[in-house]
Design a protein around this motif. Structure first.
Motif, mmCIF file in Angstrom:
data_model
loop_
_atom_site.group_PDB
_atom_site.id
_atom_site.type_symbol
_atom_site.label_atom_id
_atom_site.label_comp_id
_atom_site.label_asym_id
_atom_site.label_seq_id
_atom_site.Cartn_x
_atom_site.Cartn_y
_atom_site.Cartn_z
ATOM 1 N N ASN A 433 0.880 -1.757 0.004
ATOM 2 C CA ASN A 433 0.151 0.007 0.040
ATOM 3 C C ASN A 433 0.848 1.232 0.170
ATOM 4 O OD1 ASN A 433 -2.114 1.884 0.105
ATOM 5 N ND2 ASN A 433 -3.050 1.009 2.617
ATOM 6 N N LEU A 434 0.488 2.006 -0.702
ATOM 7 C CA LEU A 434 1.477 2.930 -1.326
ATOM 8 C C LEU A 434 0.751 4.527 -1.044
ATOM 9 C CD1 LEU A 434 4.474 4.901 -1.871
ATOM 10 C CD2 LEU A 434 4.226 4.426 -3.493
ATOM 11 N N LEU A 448 2.392 17.457 2.868
ATOM 12 C CA LEU A 448 2.955 16.576 2.242
ATOM 13 C C LEU A 448 2.486 15.539 2.946
ATOM 14 C CD1 LEU A 448 5.824 18.367 0.255
ATOM 15 C CD2 LEU A 448 3.494 17.853 -0.473
ATOM 16 N N SER A 449 2.989 13.703 2.220
ATOM 17 C CA SER A 449 1.865 12.998 2.973
ATOM 18 C C SER A 449 2.537 11.987 2.421
ATOM 19 C CB SER A 449 1.145 12.707 3.766
ATOM 20 O OG SER A 449 -0.402 12.375 2.342
ATOM 21 N N PHE A 450 3.133 10.592 2.573
ATOM 22 C CA PHE A 450 3.843 9.442 1.992
ATOM 23 C C PHE A 450 3.252 8.292 3.127
ATOM 24 C CE2 PHE A 450 7.590 6.428 2.145
ATOM 25 C CZ PHE A 450 7.212 6.347 0.839
ATOM 26 N N GLY A 451 3.805 7.154 2.640
ATOM 27 C CA GLY A 451 2.580 6.088 3.610
ATOM 28 C C GLY A 451 3.534 4.973 3.219
ATOM 29 N N ILE A 452 4.413 4.096 2.742
ATOM 30 C CA ILE A 452 4.114 2.961 2.146
ATOM 31 C C ILE A 452 4.290 1.637 3.698
ATOM 32 C CG2 ILE A 452 6.804 2.904 2.804
ATOM 33 C CD1 ILE A 452 6.965 0.991 -0.154
ATOM 34 N N LYS A 453 3.290 0.713 3.403
ATOM 35 C CA LYS A 453 2.694 -0.744 4.160
ATOM 36 C C LYS A 453 2.799 -1.634 3.724
ATOM 37 C CE LYS A 453 -0.163 2.328 6.648
ATOM 38 N NZ LYS A 453 -1.630 2.743 7.689
ATOM 39 N N LEU A 464 6.638 -4.323 6.873
ATOM 40 C CA LEU A 464 7.000 -3.242 7.249
ATOM 41 C C LEU A 464 6.187 -2.034 6.883
ATOM 42 C CD1 LEU A 464 9.870 -1.777 7.280
ATOM 43 C CD2 LEU A 464 10.281 -2.137 4.986
ATOM 44 N N GLY A 465 6.284 -0.657 7.900
ATOM 45 C CA GLY A 465 5.119 0.197 7.323
ATOM 46 C C GLY A 465 6.131 1.397 7.289
ATOM 47 N N VAL A 466 5.863 3.314 6.943
ATOM 48 C CA VAL A 466 6.397 4.089 7.695
ATOM 49 C C VAL A 466 5.106 4.747 7.039
ATOM 50 C CG1 VAL A 466 8.218 5.555 6.865
ATOM 51 C CG2 VAL A 466 8.709 2.802 6.697
ATOM 52 N N GLU A 467 5.354 5.717 7.814
ATOM 53 C CA GLU A 467 4.578 6.768 7.642
ATOM 54 C C GLU A 467 4.356 8.072 8.263
ATOM 55 O OE1 GLU A 467 0.692 5.836 8.757
ATOM 56 O OE2 GLU A 467 0.862 4.640 9.907
ATOM 57 N N VAL A 478 6.711 7.221 11.724
ATOM 58 C CA VAL A 478 6.914 6.451 12.154
ATOM 59 C C VAL A 478 7.190 5.326 11.045
ATOM 60 C CG1 VAL A 478 4.595 4.349 13.366
ATOM 61 C CG2 VAL A 478 4.107 6.910 13.077
ATOM 62 N N LEU A 479 7.250 4.247 12.117
ATOM 63 C CA LEU A 479 8.652 3.264 11.284
ATOM 64 C C LEU A 479 8.189 1.910 12.041
ATOM 65 C CD1 LEU A 479 10.319 1.545 9.610
ATOM 66 C CD2 LEU A 479 11.987 2.497 11.585
ATOM 67 N N SER A 480 7.423 1.090 11.668
ATOM 68 C CA SER A 480 6.869 -0.242 12.611
ATOM 69 C C SER A 480 7.246 -1.344 11.721
ATOM 70 C CB SER A 480 5.205 -0.143 12.072
ATOM 71 O OG SER A 480 4.768 0.943 12.837
ATOM 72 N N THR A 481 7.585 -2.431 12.328
ATOM 73 C CA THR A 481 7.742 -3.936 11.138
ATOM 74 C C THR A 481 7.801 -5.220 12.484
ATOM 75 O OG1 THR A 481 9.940 -4.971 10.767
ATOM 76 C CG2 THR A 481 10.097 -3.857 12.791
ATOM 77 N N VAL A 482 6.796 -6.046 11.729
ATOM 78 C CA VAL A 482 6.740 -7.415 12.569
ATOM 79 C C VAL A 482 7.393 -8.396 11.786
ATOM 80 C CG1 VAL A 482 4.466 -8.603 12.872
ATOM 81 C CG2 VAL A 482 4.389 -5.894 13.303
ATOM 82 N N ASP A 483 7.650 -9.202 12.497
ATOM 83 C CA ASP A 483 8.887 -10.642 12.262
ATOM 84 C C ASP A 483 7.175 -11.465 12.580
ATOM 85 O OD1 ASP A 483 9.690 -12.999 11.587
ATOM 86 O OD2 ASP A 483 11.625 -12.119 12.062
ATOM 87 N N PRO A 484 6.315 -12.551 11.573
ATOM 88 C CA PRO A 484 5.944 -13.213 12.872
ATOM 89 C C PRO A 484 6.292 -14.300 13.750
ATOM 90 C CG PRO A 484 5.521 -13.300 9.757
ATOM 91 C CD PRO A 484 6.534 -12.032 10.473
#
Length: 773
Positions: A433-434, A448-453, A464-467, A478-484
């Motif tokens: 999702n960009l 301006l807004s930018f997000g990549i999930k 991996l998500g950056v907003e 915001v930087l988010s990361t999940v390793d299941p």
């Protein structure tokens, strides 16, 4: 002299002569030792290609059989239009005429198909730039292209292949296409029906005569595969209503002379309606007859229903599968009494032999790694076949949310009667999702807004998500990361790092820009969480973090709530929240659930630092299938928070309500207590109730990517000292549309508040890209 004359005369051998040579005709050449081999007529083909195909070498003996074999081998290369052998003394001359080479392949008038895709398809069959031209392949490609147009209901399409010779023995290949118009279904007739009206039966079909959504569904385009599926739907409809001997006698598809209209006629015989008179079990039930009897859904006294018969036999087969009997045979044999229109069923079972799974194969995962799918499997290779574990595995893979479809096929292993192979067939969906955005207003100027999930980054199954947002009202990074699968046992790890700056805006248009932006709340923090799976559907989470809140006052006085907090804890305060949570998820799909339940409990506790509090939240979702098309979705959520050590609950930890995800029809986060400046504060207590009836979008048939829903929402937030009051709940009803778009689930809703109070901020139209509730 005769022998000497035969040795020195010139002899031409063509493809036809090769057969004569094999027949020992009068043109036969006496065997001789080859002193030299000469090749003539080559333009692009390397001489080595010729020599490698010849069944003899210099110094070896040449005879008629070897000459025939040589000609067949050279023609078999597909490089030559003609091949001749000439004998001059002891020298063998190979004379060839090369096929022309394809210089270019082009398409003129082809709009329905992407030209690059067509060229790729031709390249795969050997018809491409630089390849020898083969008229047979060109004819085959022409017929295949026509067939593809017919599959798209373009029966008037004409394809003419033009071969244009150019210099250096090359040709340009052009497919000239006149597509014509798409043929539409003009009429669908069902003949022979008596029990149900023709309109009722036609409404079962995915094919129709067109409607306002036909541009999306293409339901008015004839397709043999779709018609066969509709015929099966029709048959199932009758068989599930007692018509045991229903059959479709014939199917006629007629195309108008101008190839624009299609008429479909089905001739059916309904037969009589039968009632079930009894059910009995016969065969080997491995000593568990009573358990199998509980799985029978065929009800004596009710009309025959093929669905319940199929469900019973499937339940029997699945139950046998739990004991390793992958090849169990279960058959429902009808005993028909045509005099009284009654039928009894004998359920015959033979468990056959136990089997174990030799190999598990993954298919369709072009991007996702095999291990991402395999680690969700609870059926292991070289283990006994277990039907329950296979179904659980399929559901776990589906709940990943990476695939639009997941299926498991079982194949016998040839020559090994007690082994099977499993193939997991998946259809991937976009998981990224960009978001890019820009805005301008008198209050915020340029933002301006930018997000990549990415839910499946690099096909690893990790998130991996950056907003980033540069808005003056709400800036964030915001930087988010999940390793299941942080560990091989399935323990997950989530890491969040964030910096947020919010400047609360009252929403009053009378406020000036300075007044609305004169103070800010800055939050900086990080958190680390781990998830431990305790069962197949239960996971417990725990973690901790650090958070710093800074209140920056402006020219005007702070709102009283924030000023009171600053007076007690200072303008900068720290919190060390510890988190714990639990989830249970047994939905059939994470993307488009139709049945199952999802539950979540979340709590955070800050025992140290300036802000000390405890907060908890419980959410439950239930999906109830009414039939194949309609689903009821229910959602309930309750939240509670409290300050600790004689300290108030931090205002910036309040729950919010209103808008998407809670009570639609009200502005986002606008419900609940307000301060003197009419600023919505939220509250430490929350109730949300949602109900949706999900149905096919009109005109789309059974398509699940585009659906509509009717909803009822109720909820509110309350102050720390306020009790939960149902009388204070706000409520709304409305209609919406959901679409599984390339960037995620898109939901659009129009709501009408049916329970509101003076001062509530209404927002009837809302949309979101994200989860269901």
């Amino acid at each position: 002299m005769q022998k000497q004359f035969n040795r020195f005369k010139l002899r031409t051998v063509s493809a036809i002569a090769a057969g004569l040579l094999m027949a020992h005709s009068a043109w036969a050449v006496d065997p001789f030792t080859v002193r030299d081999i000469r090749v003539e007529g080559l333009q692009r083909v390397e001489p080595g290609t010729i020599f490698a195909s010849l069944p003899f070498r210099v110094g070896e003996t040449y005879n008629d059989d070897k000459g025939s074999t040589a000609i067949r081998a050279l023609f078999g290369l597909g490089l030559f239009k003609d091949v001749r052998l000439e004998v001059s003394g002891d020298v063998l001359v190979v004379i060839v005429e090369e096929r022309p080479t394809v210089a270019d392949v082009s398409f003129v008038g082809a709009k329905e198909f992407d030209k690059d895709v067509l060229k790729k398809a031709l390249r795969e069959i050997g018809l491409a730039d630089g390849q020898p031209f083969d008229k047979a392949l060109a004819d085959k490609a022409e017929q295949e292209l026509k067939r593809q147009y017919i599959n798209k209901s373009m029966y008037g399409a004409e394809v003419i292949t033009t071969v244009t010779p150019i210099e250096r023995n090359r040709v340009n290949l052009t497919f000239n296409v006149v597509e014509g118009d798409i043929a539409k279904i003009k009429e669908i007739r069902i003949v022979g029906n008596k029990a149900f009206s023709e309109s009722t039966l036609r409404n079962l079909f995915d094919l129709d005569t067109g409607g306002w959504m036909s541009w999306y569904t293409k339901s008015d385009r004839y397709s043999r595969a779709k018609l066969n599926a509709d015929i099966e739907t029709l048959r199932s409809y009758y068989l599930s209503r007692g018509y045991l001997e229903f059959k479709v006698d014939s199917t006629q598809v007629a195309i108008s002379p101008d190839k624009q209209d299609v008429s479909i006629t089905l001739n059916v015989t309904e037969g009589e309606r039968f009632v079930v008179s009894g059910v009995k079990l016969e065969g080997n039930y491995i000593g568990k007859e009573e358990e199998f009897k509980t799985l029978v859904t065929i009800k004596p006294g009710e009309a025959y229903n093929a669905d319940t018969v199929a469900a019973t036999t499937k339940a029997f087969s699945d139950y046998f599968g739990t004991f390793g009997f992958a090849f169990a045979r279960v058959e429902a044999v009808p005993e028909i009494d045509r005099v009284n229109n009654r039928v009894a069923f004998v359920l015959q079972a033979e468990p056959s032999r136990r089997a174990y799974v030799r190999r598990i194969n993954i298919a369709g995962n072009n991007r996702t790694r095999d291990e991402v799918v395999r680690r969700e499997f609870r059926q292991f290779e070289s283990s006994w076949y277990d039907g329950d574990k296979i179904r659980l595995s399929r559901d776990r893979v589906d709940r990943l949310g990476f695939f639009t479809d997941v299926g498991v096929d079982t194949q016998d292993v040839t020559g090994t009667p007690d082994q099977v192979d499993l193939t997991v067939n998946v259809v991937e969906k976009p998981t990224g999702n960009l978001q890019l955005g820009a805005g301008f207003s008198s209050a915020e100027k340029l933002s301006l807004s930018f997000g990549i999930k990415q839910e499946n980054v690099f096909g690893s199954g990790n998130y991996l998500g950056v907003e980033v947002n540069t808005s003056k009202l709400n800036r964030q990074l915001v930087l988010s990361t999940v390793d299941p699968y942080f560990t091989a046992d399935g323990i997950s790890r989530a890491l969040d790092v964030y910096m947020r700056t919010s400047r609360p805006y009252t929403g009053q248009e009378s406020l000036t820009t300075t007044q609305s932006l004169d103070y800010a709340l800055k939050t900086t923090g990080a958190s680390l969480r781990f998830g431990i799976p305790f069962t197949e559907t239960d996971t417990v989470y725990f973690g901790g973090g650090y958070e710093r809140l800074t209140i920056e006052p402006g020219i005007n006085p702070l709102p009283s709530t924030y000023q009171a907090y600053a007076n007690q804890f200072g303008y900068t305060s720290d919190a060390i929240p510890l988190t714990v949570g639990w989830t249970r998820d047994n939905r059939d799909s994470a993307l488009v659930p139709t049945k199952g339940r999802y539950q979540r409990v979340f709590g955070d506790w800050s025992p140290a630092g300036d802000a000390r509090y405890v907060r908890g939240n419980y959410q439950i979702q239930q999906y109830i299938p009414l039939n194949k098309q309609y689903t009821v979705a229910l959602n309930g959520e309750i939240g509670w928070g409290r300050g600790l050590d004689q300290r108030p609950f931090p205002v910036f930890k309040n729950f919010s309500s209103g808008g998407l995800g809670s009570v639609r029809g009200f502005q986002q986060g606008s419900l609940g207590p307000r301060d003197a400046a009419d600023l919505a504060l939220g509250g430490p207590k929350k109730i949300t109730l949602n109900a949706e009836l999900i149905a096919p979008f009109p005109g789309t048939g059974n398509d699940r990517t585009l659906r509509m829903f009717a909803f009822f929402d109720a909820g509110n937030v309350f102050g720390e000292n306020d009790p939960y009051k149902l009388s204070d709940l706000r409520a709304s009803v409305g209609l919406g549309v959901s679409w599984i778009s390339p960037v995620g689930p898109l939901r659009i809703g129009i709501a009408n508040p049916i329970r509101k109070k003076v001062g509530d901020r209404i927002e009837r139209f809302q949309f979101q890209i994200g989860t269901s509730f």
